[in-house]
Write an enzyme that holds these catalytic residues in place. Structure first.
Site, PDB file in Angstrom:
ATOM      1  N   SER A  85      46.826  57.911  13.895  1.00  0.00           N
ATOM      2  CA  SER A  85      45.827  58.753  14.559  1.00  0.00           C
ATOM      3  C   SER A  85      46.429  59.580  15.697  1.00  0.00           C
ATOM      4  O   SER A  85      45.837  60.562  16.125  1.00  0.00           O
ATOM      5  CB  SER A  85      44.660  57.910  15.070  1.00  0.00           C
ATOM      6  OG  SER A  85      45.130  56.866  15.889  1.00  0.00           O
ATOM      7  N   ASP A 125      39.914  54.368  25.967  1.00  0.00           N
ATOM      8  CA  ASP A 125      40.967  54.804  25.052  1.00  0.00           C
ATOM      9  C   ASP A 125      42.135  55.305  25.889  1.00  0.00           C
ATOM     10  O   ASP A 125      42.095  56.409  26.436  1.00  0.00           O
ATOM     11  CB  ASP A 125      40.434  55.912  24.127  1.00  0.00           C
ATOM     12  CG  ASP A 125      41.495  56.406  23.148  1.00  0.00           C
ATOM     13  OD1 ASP A 125      42.657  55.928  23.235  1.00  0.00           O
ATOM     14  OD2 ASP A 125      41.182  57.273  22.311  1.00  0.00           O
ATOM     15  N   HIS A 181      45.146  57.560  22.772  1.00  0.00           N
ATOM     16  CA  HIS A 181      45.078  58.965  22.331  1.00  0.00           C
ATOM     17  C   HIS A 181      45.040  59.882  23.553  1.00  0.00           C
ATOM     18  O   HIS A 181      44.941  59.419  24.680  1.00  0.00           O
ATOM     19  CB  HIS A 181      43.852  59.151  21.440  1.00  0.00           C
ATOM     20  CG  HIS A 181      43.876  58.244  20.248  1.00  0.00           C
ATOM     21  ND1 HIS A 181      43.247  57.023  20.229  1.00  0.00           N
ATOM     22  CD2 HIS A 181      44.509  58.366  19.070  1.00  0.00           C
ATOM     23  CE1 HIS A 181      43.473  56.423  19.071  1.00  0.00           C
ATOM     24  NE2 HIS A 181      44.246  57.222  18.339  1.00  0.00           N
TER      25      HIS A 181
END
Ligand SMILES: *[C@@H]1O[C@H](CO)[C@@H](O)[C@H](O)[C@H]1NC(C)=O
Ligand SMILES: *[C@@H]1O[C@H](CO)[C@@H](O)[C@H](O)[C@H]1NC(C)=O
Ligand SMILES: *[C@@H]1O[C@H](CO)[C@@H](O)[C@H](O)[C@H]1NC(C)=O
Ligand SMILES: *[C@@H]1O[C@H](CO)[C@@H](O)[C@H](O)[C@H]1NC(C)=O
Ligand SMILES: *[C@@H]1O[C@H](CO)[C@@H](O)[C@H](O)[C@H]1NC(C)=O
Length: 401
Positions: A134, A373, A376
């Site tokens: 990702s 998060d 990312h």
């Protein structure tokens, strides 16, 4: 609502990562901060003038430098980039946008801001494929947004699980693909009564067919190998179990994370090198650090800094070792000669101080309330520099434009 959430594979992946507490084992094992010393690079002696400037630009180490404060227009925003993912759209979820006011300054030259027109000119009638997890998708999403300034791409393909995407830029006949591959090599999740365990069996000498079968007519490959190795995995070679990472069995050989990533990287690069039909430029992106503080995914870890980390570069030793291993594998395949080109997008150093660049809690985390998060990167954001670098590195391979 639920359907949209579940259909979003990125969301699902985050969720998977979070569920797997072994993912964060590493962060618990190596929480110490340490200093990475700068290599002293002597200034290049080049004549002043246009010729000299080009020369400096062409030889400059783009990956060693620092972030300097600079007020700048965002390269795009959610109204100009229609493909901006909810998960990375930090502005919408309340993140102070001052973190955008930093420019990466290589020690020996300036890194030009991404020029979408120049990029589309170079990739005219070409195909570029991003392969990885990702974070690789995060990189491609940044590229899509940067290019959207010039042209809105057409989404020509999307599989059901949203793991493979193909975009097409009509004006330049440029195709951009993203293929999701957790490990680059073949990995199969162990299940118990039909439920995934988060533990994988990896065939370290076999490339993941998800991408390996789709290389036809690919000109550029941007490849990476990140966080899915931070968990217990069983490693196989020649069909035989050779050990595991984060082993819990005492009768199995413990294989360190760095070795596992090196092996997977080597297998992937070798596959490309040995594929006779391909004429490609492969760029290996190095490890992208995460920045959890005060815990991990599943026990209250956060990343709420508002400035890059200062002078001392905070990084876990093992993250730097992973990067070193990736660079070694790249050099190995280059040393073997052949007609294919291999290059490096060495983002580790510049990203390791950008603890302020992650979504943290600034994303649509209704479903995963309270989780940060810190893996990312926000869009727009620090990750856009990967594409500034991508364009400059591509230009150094003159047979590819
Ligand atoms: C996005 O950028 C465009 C063009 O620079 C600008 O007109 C618009 O106001 C910006 N939108 C937001 C939400 O900042
Ligand atoms: C578009 O690019 C492909 C190669 O990727 C080429 O075969 C084709 O002729 C190009 N089409 C046009 C209209 O230039
Ligand atoms: C798997 O399912 C069977 C039958 O439902 C059950 O007896 C067994 O305990 C389950 N195994 C595990 C590890 O959950
Ligand atoms: C290791 O021990 C487990 C039991 O704890 C057993 O099931 C497994 O077969 C053993 N593996 C090897 C390679 O000996
Ligand atoms: C970041 O979060 C931690 C834990 O919630 C808190 O103690 C700290 O004050 C926060 N820092 C900033 C700059 O908001």
């Amino acid at each position: 609502m639920m359907t949209t959430v579940v259909r979003n594979s990125e969301f699902f992946l985050l969720w998977l990562l979070m569920l797997s507490s072994t993912f964060t084992l590493f962060f618990m094992f190596f929480p110490q901060a340490f200093l990475v010393k700068h290599k002293e690079v002597p200034p290049l002696a080049v004549p002043v003038g246009q010729q000299g400037k080009d020369d400096t630009q062409a030889r400059c180490d783009l990956f060693t430098g620092k972030w300097v404060r600079e007020l700048r227009e965002p390269a795009y925003n959610s109204s100009t980039c229609l493909t901006l993912s909810e998960l990375k759209n930090c502005e919408r979820y309340g993140k102070d946008q001052d973190f955008l006011n930093w420019r990466w300054k290589p020690d020996d030259c300036d890194l030009h801001r991404f020029d979408p027109e120049e990029f589309l000119h170079i990739v005219n009638s070409k195909t570029m494929m991003f392969v990885g997890d990702s974070l690789s998708r995060n990189h491609m999403d940044s590229l899509l947004c940067l290019l959207s300034k010039v042209e809105k791409p057409i989404n020509v393909y999307k599989d059901e699980e949203e793991k493979t995407y193909t975009w097409y830029f009509k004006s330049s006949n440029f195709t951009l693909k993203n293929i999701f591959s957790k490990f680059l090599v073949q990995g199969k999740e162990r299940t118990i009564n039909g439920t995934g365990t988060g533990v994988f069996d990896l065939q370290m000498d076999k490339t993941d067919i998800e991408w390996a079968n789709k290389l036809d007519r690919t000109d550029y490959i941007v490849m990476s190998n990140d966080h899915w190795f931070f968990r217990k995995n069983y490693l196989h070679e020649n069909g035989k179990l050779i050990g595991c990472t984060f082993c819990t069995e005492t009768n199995l050989t413990e294989i360190n994370l760095n070795t596992a990533i090196k092996k997977a990287t080597r297998t992937a690069l070798k596959f490309i090198r040995n594929n006779e039909k391909l004429k490609t430029l492969t760029l290996l992106r190095t490890f992208s650090p995460a920045h959890f503080e005060g815990g991990t995914w599943d026990n209250g870890g956060y990343c709420n800094r508002t400035r890059p980390l200062e002078s001392e570069k905070r990084l876990n030793e093992i993250e730097w070792e992973i990067r070193k291993g990736q660079v070694e594998e790249l050099e190995r395949v280059r040393g073997e000669g052949g007609v294919k080109e291999f290059g490096l997008l060495d983002v580790t150093e510049c990203m390791m101080v950008r603890a302020d660049g992650h979504p943290g809690t600034h994303w649509n985390n209704v479903w995963m309330k309270g989780f940060s998060d810190c893996v990312h990167w926000c869009l727009p954001g620090a990750v856009d520099v990967w594409n500034d670098m991508l364009l400059q590195v591509m230009k150094r391979f003159s047979s590819f434009h």
